[in-house]
Each structure stands twice: as structure tokens, then as C-alpha cells.
Design a protein around this motif. Structure first.
Motif, PDB file in Angstrom:
ATOM      1  N   GLY A   1     -21.344  -2.904 -61.445  1.00 12.80           N
ATOM      2  CA  GLY A   1     -20.456  -1.818 -61.819  1.00 12.80           C
ATOM      3  C   GLY A   1     -20.468  -1.584 -63.315  1.00 12.80           C
ATOM      4  O   GLY A   1     -20.540  -0.439 -63.786  1.00 12.80           O
ATOM      5  N   ASP A   2     -20.412  -2.677 -64.093  1.00 13.32           N
ATOM      6  CA  ASP A   2     -20.467  -2.559 -65.550  1.00 13.32           C
ATOM      7  C   ASP A   2     -21.784  -1.911 -65.988  1.00 13.32           C
ATOM      8  O   ASP A   2     -21.814  -1.091 -66.915  1.00 13.32           O
ATOM      9  N   LEU A   3     -22.865  -2.312 -65.315  1.00 10.54           N
ATOM     10  CA  LEU A   3     -24.181  -1.785 -65.642  1.00 10.54           C
ATOM     11  C   LEU A   3     -24.256  -0.275 -65.383  1.00 10.54           C
ATOM     12  O   LEU A   3     -24.711   0.499 -66.236  1.00 10.54           O
ATOM     13  N   PHE A   4     -23.777   0.159 -64.219  1.00  5.14           N
ATOM     14  CA  PHE A   4     -23.814   1.582 -63.893  1.00  5.14           C
ATOM     15  C   PHE A   4     -22.912   2.387 -64.824  1.00  5.14           C
ATOM     16  O   PHE A   4     -23.244   3.516 -65.213  1.00  5.14           O
ATOM     17  N   LEU A   5     -21.789   1.805 -65.189  1.00  2.00           N
ATOM     18  CA  LEU A   5     -20.882   2.494 -66.103  1.00  2.00           C
ATOM     19  C   LEU A   5     -21.539   2.660 -67.470  1.00  2.00           C
ATOM     20  O   LEU A   5     -21.409   3.711 -68.106  1.00  2.00           O
TER      21      LEU A   5
ATOM     22  N   GLU B   1     -19.991   7.079 -60.447  1.00  2.00           N
ATOM     23  CA  GLU B   1     -19.940   7.048 -58.983  1.00  2.00           C
ATOM     24  C   GLU B   1     -20.522   5.745 -58.438  1.00  2.00           C
ATOM     25  O   GLU B   1     -19.948   5.106 -57.563  1.00  2.00           O
ATOM     26  N   ARG B   2     -21.673   5.364 -58.973  1.00  3.32           N
ATOM     27  CA  ARG B   2     -22.275   4.108 -58.528  1.00  3.32           C
ATOM     28  C   ARG B   2     -21.478   2.910 -59.040  1.00  3.32           C
ATOM     29  O   ARG B   2     -21.412   1.873 -58.373  1.00  3.32           O
ATOM     30  N   ALA B   3     -20.874   3.071 -60.187  1.00  2.00           N
ATOM     31  CA  ALA B   3     -20.002   2.005 -60.695  1.00  2.00           C
ATOM     32  C   ALA B   3     -18.836   1.795 -59.746  1.00  2.00           C
ATOM     33  O   ALA B   3     -18.452   0.658 -59.438  1.00  2.00           O
ATOM     34  N   ARG B   4     -18.239   2.918 -59.284  1.00  2.00           N
ATOM     35  CA  ARG B   4     -17.122   2.826 -58.338  1.00  2.00           C
ATOM     36  C   ARG B   4     -17.539   2.073 -57.074  1.00  2.00           C
ATOM     37  O   ARG B   4     -16.827   1.191 -56.599  1.00  2.00           O
ATOM     38  N   ASP B   5     -18.722   2.422 -56.536  1.00  2.00           N
ATOM     39  CA  ASP B   5     -19.206   1.741 -55.322  1.00  2.00           C
ATOM     40  C   ASP B   5     -19.371   0.242 -55.570  1.00  2.00           C
ATOM     41  O   ASP B   5     -19.035  -0.584 -54.704  1.00  2.00           O
ATOM     42  N   ALA B   6     -19.894  -0.098 -56.738  1.00  2.00           N
ATOM     43  CA  ALA B   6     -20.124  -1.511 -57.046  1.00  2.00           C
ATOM     44  C   ALA B   6     -18.811  -2.265 -57.207  1.00  2.00           C
ATOM     45  O   ALA B   6     -18.653  -3.391 -56.698  1.00  2.00           O
ATOM     46  N   TYR B   7     -17.840  -1.666 -57.878  1.00  2.00           N
ATOM     47  CA  TYR B   7     -16.540  -2.319 -58.040  1.00  2.00           C
ATOM     48  C   TYR B   7     -15.834  -2.482 -56.694  1.00  2.00           C
ATOM     49  O   TYR B   7     -15.187  -3.505 -56.436  1.00  2.00           O
ATOM     50  N   GLN B   8     -15.941  -1.482 -55.836  1.00  2.00           N
ATOM     51  CA  GLN B   8     -15.331  -1.592 -54.509  1.00  2.00           C
ATOM     52  C   GLN B   8     -16.008  -2.692 -53.687  1.00  2.00           C
ATOM     53  O   GLN B   8     -15.338  -3.423 -52.944  1.00  2.00           O
TER      54      GLN B   8
ATOM     55  N   ASP C   1      -9.797   1.430 -61.733  1.00  2.00           N
ATOM     56  CA  ASP C   1      -8.780   2.427 -62.092  1.00  2.00           C
ATOM     57  C   ASP C   1      -9.110   3.157 -63.390  1.00  2.00           C
ATOM     58  O   ASP C   1      -8.597   4.259 -63.626  1.00  2.00           O
ATOM     59  N   SER C   2      -9.933   2.548 -64.234  1.00  2.00           N
ATOM     60  CA  SER C   2     -10.254   3.164 -65.525  1.00  2.00           C
ATOM     61  C   SER C   2     -11.424   4.145 -65.441  1.00  2.00           C
ATOM     62  O   SER C   2     -11.770   4.776 -66.445  1.00  2.00           O
ATOM     63  N   LEU C   3     -12.013   4.295 -64.251  1.00  2.00           N
ATOM     64  CA  LEU C   3     -13.142   5.219 -64.099  1.00  2.00           C
ATOM     65  C   LEU C   3     -12.684   6.656 -64.308  1.00  2.00           C
ATOM     66  O   LEU C   3     -11.512   6.976 -64.112  1.00  2.00           O
ATOM     67  N   PRO C   4     -13.598   7.544 -64.677  1.00  2.00           N
ATOM     68  CA  PRO C   4     -13.239   8.954 -64.836  1.00  2.00           C
ATOM     69  C   PRO C   4     -12.616   9.517 -63.575  1.00  2.00           C
ATOM     70  O   PRO C   4     -12.880   9.050 -62.460  1.00  2.00           O
ATOM     71  N   ALA C   5     -11.802  10.529 -63.724  1.00  2.00           N
ATOM     72  CA  ALA C   5     -11.018  11.099 -62.614  1.00  2.00           C
ATOM     73  C   ALA C   5     -11.904  11.503 -61.450  1.00  2.00           C
ATOM     74  O   ALA C   5     -11.572  11.264 -60.293  1.00  2.00           O
ATOM     75  N   ALA C   6     -13.043  12.102 -61.697  1.00  2.00           N
ATOM     76  CA  ALA C   6     -13.908  12.562 -60.609  1.00  2.00           C
ATOM     77  C   ALA C   6     -14.341  11.394 -59.747  1.00  2.00           C
ATOM     78  O   ALA C   6     -14.423  11.482 -58.519  1.00  2.00           O
ATOM     79  N   ALA C   7     -14.629  10.286 -60.374  1.00  2.00           N
ATOM     80  CA  ALA C   7     -15.066   9.106 -59.619  1.00  2.00           C
ATOM     81  C   ALA C   7     -13.910   8.567 -58.796  1.00  2.00           C
ATOM     82  O   ALA C   7     -14.078   8.145 -57.662  1.00  2.00           O
ATOM     83  N   ARG C   8     -12.669   8.566 -59.359  1.00  2.00           N
ATOM     84  CA  ARG C   8     -11.533   8.045 -58.617  1.00  2.00           C
ATOM     85  C   ARG C   8     -11.216   8.940 -57.428  1.00  2.00           C
ATOM     86  O   ARG C   8     -10.862   8.484 -56.367  1.00  2.00           O
TER      87      ARG C   8
END
Length: 211
Positions: free
Chosen positions: A164-168, A174-181, A201-208
Motif C-alpha cells: 500500500g505504501d509503495l502504490f501510494l 486505488e491500488r494502495a486502498r486495495d493493499a491496505y484492505q 483513512d488518509s487516502l484521497p477522497a476518490a479512493a475512499r
């Protein structure tokens, strides 16, 4: 002694005259192998005890945050038992101390030595720690290579979190969100969920909103 018994004794006597030296040699060789094995086992046990004692000194130096003493104690262990698990544990300790003193090059070097070693579990731990450093340095392709090399399933949660950190870092929320989940799923009800949840929770709004 009856005639049958006399024949058996004579047959045994003839067999020993013919085969006795070879039999005795085989017995002697067998005893030598057993004795050598026992000596080797005692030597190995002694080596383990010595390495363990040296590592205890390493831990004490680390606990006292005495970097100079930590170096001295670690070098004694590495010189005597450089390929042992205790030596790789000392390298992990040195890598952590190097990070805390902002010596990233030294930390990376210690972790790479562990990765080149023969302890599979410690190799994966070192890969994860190295990936974390590389992500922080923006060396994302190298970090991804380390993450993809981790095979121990018990590290899945940390592996996914670092992905997730890597994708961010690659500006791919979006891929960061998948990895964190995925990391949260692997953690289950663990108390270690808080940091991953904060990252999610700190991801951009679109990703959340996609979640």
C-alpha cells in the motif's frame, strides 16, 4: 558337546579365520563414525552456547543504547559465528540502531547481509525492513522486488501494508486502498490494525469513496 554342536563350533571357527579381520575392521570403523558424530554434536552444542552468550551481550548493549559497545559486541559475534542465526539477529539489531542514528547506508548493508544468509525467516524479515527503507528513499522498483521475494505467509499483513505504501508513493491510491484492505483482512482482530486503518483513512477522497 554332541557331534552337531562340534560341527557348528568348527564352522564358526573357520568363518572367523576367513572373515574375522574384515568384521573387526567394520566394527572399528562403525565405532569411529559414532564417536566422531558424538564429538561433532558436542562441538556444535558448544558453538551454539557460545553464540547465544555473545548475542546476550549484543542485546544488553542495544538495550543500553550504547552504539559503540553494540558495535564491539556484535563484531565479536560476527567474527566467531558469522553465518549463524545469532549473527543475523545481531545484524538486525545493528540495522535498527543504524536507522535510529540516520545511517541508512549502514542499515541497508546489514539487511542485505541477512538476505544473503541461510535463515529463511530472517531473510524475509530483512526484506520487509529493507523495502520500508527503499520506499522512503523513493527506490520503488527495488522495494517492490524485495516485497515480491517474501514467501513467509506469517508476514502477509506487513507485506500488504508495505505494498500500500509503495502504490501510494507511485500516486496510485486505488491500488494502495486495495493493499491496505488486504492488510487489514490479514490482521483480523489484531491490535496492530490502527496504523493501517489510519493510512486507509488518509487516502484521497476518490479512493475512499470507492470502498
Amino acid at each position: 558337546m554332541d557331534h552337531h554342536e562340534e560341527e557348528q563350533v568348527e564352522a564358526l571357527t573357520r568363518w572367523l579365520k576367513k572373515n574375522g579381520p574384515g568384521v573387526l575392521t567394520g566394527i572399528a570403523l562403525g565405532l569411529a563414525v559414532v564417536l566422531t558424530w558424538n564429538v561433532w554434536n558436542r562441538y556444535q552444542a558448544g558453538q551454539q552456547e557460545h553464540a547465544s552468550a555473545l548475542f546476550e551481550a549484543v542485546k544488553q548493549a542495544a538495550a543500553s543504547r550504547d552504539l559503540g559497545e553494540l558495535q564491539v559486541r556484535s563484531e565479536a559475534l560476527l567474527d566467531a559465528h558469522g553465518d549463524s542465526t545469532y549473527a543475523h539477529l545481531a545484524r538486525l539489531t545493528l540495522a535498527k540502531a543504524s536507522l535510529e542514528s540516520d545511517d541508512l547506508d549502514a542499515a541497508i548493508a546489514y539487511l542485505e547481509q541477512i538476505i544473503d544468509g541461510n535463515d529463511a525467516e530472517l531473510r524475509d524479515i530483512a526484506r520487509l525492513r529493507l523495502a520500508r527503507i527503499l520506499i522512503g528513499q523513493g527506490r520503488l522498483d527495488e522495494a517492490e522486488l524485495q516485497l515480491n521475494s517474501v514467501t513467509n505467509l506469517s508476514f502477509t499483513a506487513e507485506q500488504d501494508e508495505l505494498r500500500g505504501d509503495l502504490f501510494l508513493a507511485r500516486d496510485d491510491p486505488e491500488r494502495a486502498r486495495d493493499a491496505y484492505q488486504a492488510a487489514l483482512a490479514a490482521l483480523g482482530e489484531s491490535a496492530n490494525r490502527t496504523l493501517v486503518e489510519m493510512k486507509l483513512d488518509s487516502l484521497p477522497a476518490a479512493a475512499r469513496e470507492a470502498s
